[in-house]
Scaffold this motif. Structure first.
Motif, PDB file in Angstrom:
ATOM      1  N   GLY A   1      25.546  10.986 -48.312  1.00  0.00           N
ATOM      2  CA  GLY A   1      25.659   9.869 -47.366  1.00  0.00           C
ATOM      3  C   GLY A   1      25.366  10.316 -45.943  1.00  0.00           C
ATOM      4  N   LEU A   2      25.907  11.460 -45.565  1.00  0.00           N
ATOM      5  CA  LEU A   2      25.675  11.996 -44.212  1.00  0.00           C
ATOM      6  C   LEU A   2      24.191  12.310 -44.024  1.00  0.00           C
ATOM      7  N   ASN A   3      23.594  12.873 -45.053  1.00  0.00           N
ATOM      8  CA  ASN A   3      22.174  13.214 -45.013  1.00  0.00           C
ATOM      9  C   ASN A   3      21.319  11.966 -44.852  1.00  0.00           C
ATOM     10  N   GLN A   4      21.709  10.902 -45.546  1.00  0.00           N
ATOM     11  CA  GLN A   4      20.940   9.652 -45.445  1.00  0.00           C
ATOM     12  C   GLN A   4      20.998   9.073 -44.033  1.00  0.00           C
ATOM     13  N   LYS A   5      22.059   9.440 -43.297  1.00  0.00           N
ATOM     14  CA  LYS A   5      22.155   8.977 -41.907  1.00  0.00           C
ATOM     15  C   LYS A   5      21.433   9.930 -40.954  1.00  0.00           C
ATOM     16  N   GLY A   6      20.760  10.943 -41.491  1.00  0.00           N
ATOM     17  CA  GLY A   6      19.902  11.779 -40.655  1.00  0.00           C
ATOM     18  C   GLY A   6      20.367  13.215 -40.446  1.00  0.00           C
ATOM     19  N   LEU A   7      21.517  13.576 -41.013  1.00  0.00           N
ATOM     20  CA  LEU A   7      22.018  14.942 -40.820  1.00  0.00           C
ATOM     21  C   LEU A   7      21.300  15.915 -41.764  1.00  0.00           C
ATOM     22  N   THR A   8      20.818  17.027 -41.205  1.00  0.00           N
ATOM     23  CA  THR A   8      20.223  18.087 -42.016  1.00  0.00           C
ATOM     24  C   THR A   8      21.335  19.032 -42.457  1.00  0.00           C
ATOM     25  N   LEU A   9      21.282  19.464 -43.707  1.00  0.00           N
ATOM     26  CA  LEU A   9      22.366  20.299 -44.240  1.00  0.00           C
ATOM     27  C   LEU A   9      21.820  21.608 -44.790  1.00  0.00           C
ATOM     28  N   LEU A  10      22.542  22.687 -44.524  1.00  0.00           N
ATOM     29  CA  LEU A  10      22.281  23.967 -45.187  1.00  0.00           C
ATOM     30  C   LEU A  10      23.582  24.373 -45.867  1.00  0.00           C
ATOM     31  N   VAL A  11      23.537  24.416 -47.192  1.00  0.00           N
ATOM     32  CA  VAL A  11      24.752  24.597 -47.976  1.00  0.00           C
ATOM     33  C   VAL A  11      24.731  25.953 -48.686  1.00  0.00           C
ATOM     34  N   VAL A  12      25.755  26.759 -48.442  1.00  0.00           N
ATOM     35  CA  VAL A  12      25.964  27.992 -49.205  1.00  0.00           C
ATOM     36  C   VAL A  12      26.929  27.660 -50.334  1.00  0.00           C
ATOM     37  N   GLU A  13      26.538  27.952 -51.554  1.00  0.00           N
ATOM     38  CA  GLU A  13      27.417  27.606 -52.680  1.00  0.00           C
ATOM     39  C   GLU A  13      27.239  28.554 -53.865  1.00  0.00           C
ATOM     40  N   HIS A  14      28.351  28.783 -54.570  1.00  0.00           N
ATOM     41  CA  HIS A  14      28.276  29.494 -55.851  1.00  0.00           C
ATOM     42  C   HIS A  14      28.137  28.505 -56.999  1.00  0.00           C
ATOM     43  N   ASN A  15      28.493  27.263 -56.722  1.00  0.00           N
ATOM     44  CA  ASN A  15      28.458  26.225 -57.749  1.00  0.00           C
ATOM     45  C   ASN A  15      27.007  25.750 -57.932  1.00  0.00           C
ATOM     46  N   ILE A  16      26.347  26.314 -58.952  1.00  0.00           N
ATOM     47  CA  ILE A  16      24.915  26.066 -59.147  1.00  0.00           C
ATOM     48  C   ILE A  16      24.644  24.600 -59.494  1.00  0.00           C
ATOM     49  N   LYS A  17      25.536  24.010 -60.253  1.00  0.00           N
ATOM     50  CA  LYS A  17      25.347  22.593 -60.598  1.00  0.00           C
ATOM     51  C   LYS A  17      25.335  21.725 -59.330  1.00  0.00           C
ATOM     52  N   PHE A  18      26.262  22.051 -58.437  1.00  0.00           N
ATOM     53  CA  PHE A  18      26.357  21.339 -57.156  1.00  0.00           C
ATOM     54  C   PHE A  18      25.037  21.463 -56.387  1.00  0.00           C
ATOM     55  N   VAL A  19      24.489  22.666 -56.330  1.00  0.00           N
ATOM     56  CA  VAL A  19      23.238  22.924 -55.593  1.00  0.00           C
ATOM     57  C   VAL A  19      22.063  22.205 -56.271  1.00  0.00           C
ATOM     58  N   ARG A  20      22.010  22.316 -57.600  1.00  0.00           N
ATOM     59  CA  ARG A  20      20.973  21.620 -58.378  1.00  0.00           C
ATOM     60  C   ARG A  20      20.965  20.124 -58.099  1.00  0.00           C
ATOM     61  N   ASP A  21      22.172  19.539 -58.094  1.00  0.00           N
ATOM     62  CA  ASP A  21      22.290  18.087 -57.953  1.00  0.00           C
ATOM     63  C   ASP A  21      22.017  17.616 -56.520  1.00  0.00           C
ATOM     64  N   LEU A  22      22.343  18.472 -55.553  1.00  0.00           N
ATOM     65  CA  LEU A  22      22.350  18.032 -54.161  1.00  0.00           C
ATOM     66  C   LEU A  22      21.100  18.437 -53.362  1.00  0.00           C
TER      67      LEU A  22
END
Ligand SMILES: Nc1ncnc2c1ncn2[C@@H]1O[C@H](COP(=O)(O)OP(=O)(O)OP(=O)(O)O)[C@@H](O)[C@H]1O
Ligand SMILES: [Mg+2]
Length: 278
Positions: free
Chosen positions: A196-217
């Motif tokens: 939702g935040l991204n759709q409002k124009g925010l760019t995100l850089l996410v560090v994650e161990h949760n691969i499913k989360f990264v795959r989906d997002l």
């Protein structure tokens, strides 16, 4: 122009090279992922991009601006905000006051002015509270505004951490393991909020161990190991790569390093790993 450009970034701590000759970019409006095994150098990269640490060599540009001469506290004005892998909540401070700290970094009135009852500051404090409440609403924790932050369950503290970062009104938000300690349901909810935040124009850089989360997002992912880039690409490209699979699945550090080096020397093939690490 990229929102973030990292070029030949290196960070040494004494004899240890935590990040080595690393280059990657994040497109404006993207949700990008930075992944890699424990100790790969992810937090070190986030620390340098957010200005709390300086590179040994290499450059970081934010929306085309080289950050090498910019002081740490000025990064917020470049539109950079971050969350921490190890959250820093203050004892005795309410949830909403934690967000007011974030607001304060963009205003003239200091945080302590805002907290101390003072007629001159009352109006501004009311405005700051209203604004802070908006960010708590975005993260669905507005009903907890007056609770002491340290008493919140872990998952809600992580939401507060994001609300606090949003209060600086960033263009690029760096998230260091936003779903650590969360169950699947909580992780999916955070993914939804970030989308939702991204759709409002925010760019995100996410560090994650949760691969499913990264795959989906994420739309673009950079994988690092031992401080070096393994590869960048779409989630499908990177998580179907044998190079990446080996980086994650090797057992001992030495074994991982040997496999990594031998794979790197040759050409790696893509294999179908199905739901790798999902
Ligand atoms: N301030 C420091 N002084 C010395 N060594 C450090 C420092 N910060 C990080 N390191 C080392 O740099 C390497 C990379 O650490 P970093 O925390 O960036 O990894 P990470 O990818 O975030 O790992 P994790 O997934 O466990 O959070 C590690 O070997 C770590 O011990
Ligand atoms: Mg880390």
């Amino acid at each position: 122009m990229s929102q973030l450009d990292v070029v030949s970034l290196t960070r040494q701590f004494g004899g240890l090279t935590a990040v080595k000759d690393l280059s990657f970019s994040v497109s404006p409006g993207a949700i990008a992922g930075l992944v890699g095994p424990n100790g790969a150098g992810k937090t070190t990269v986030i620390n340098m991009v957010s200005g709390i640490d300086k590179p040994t060599s290499g450059t970081i540009s934010i929306a085309g601006q080289d950050t090498s001469t910019i002081k740490g506290h000025e990064f917020v004005r470049l539109g950079i905000a971050r969350t921490y892998q190890n959250m820093k909540m203050f004892h005795g401070l309410s949830v909403i006051d934690h967000v007011i700290v974030g607001l304060d970094s963009r205003r003239k009135t200091t945080f302590f002015h805002a907290l101390v009852p003072n007629p001159i500051e009352r109006k501004e404090r009311a405005a700051m509270r209203d604004k802070a409440m908006e960010f708590l609403k975005v993260m669905s924790i507005d009903h907890l505004a007056e609770s002491e932050a340290t008493t919140l369950p872990y998952g809600l503290q992580r939401r507060l951490e994001i609300a606090r970062a949003l209060a600086t009104e960033p263009k690029l938000l760096l998230l260091d393991e936003p779903t650590a300690g969360m169950n699947q349901q909580e992780s999916s909810e955070v993914a939804e909020v970030l989308r939702g935040l991204n759709q409002k124009g925010l760019t995100l850089l996410v560090v994650e161990h949760n691969i499913k989360f990264v795959r989906d997002l994420c739309q673009e992912v950079t994988v690092i190991n031992f401080g070096e880039k393994l590869l960048s690409g779409t989630p499908q490209e990177v998580f179907n790569s044998q190079l990446v699979r080996e980086a994650y699945l090797g057992k001992q550090r030495d074994e991982r390093l040997a496999t990594f080096q031998s794979l790197r020397a040759g050409t790696h093939r893509n294999i179908n790993m199905g739901e790798f690490a999902s």
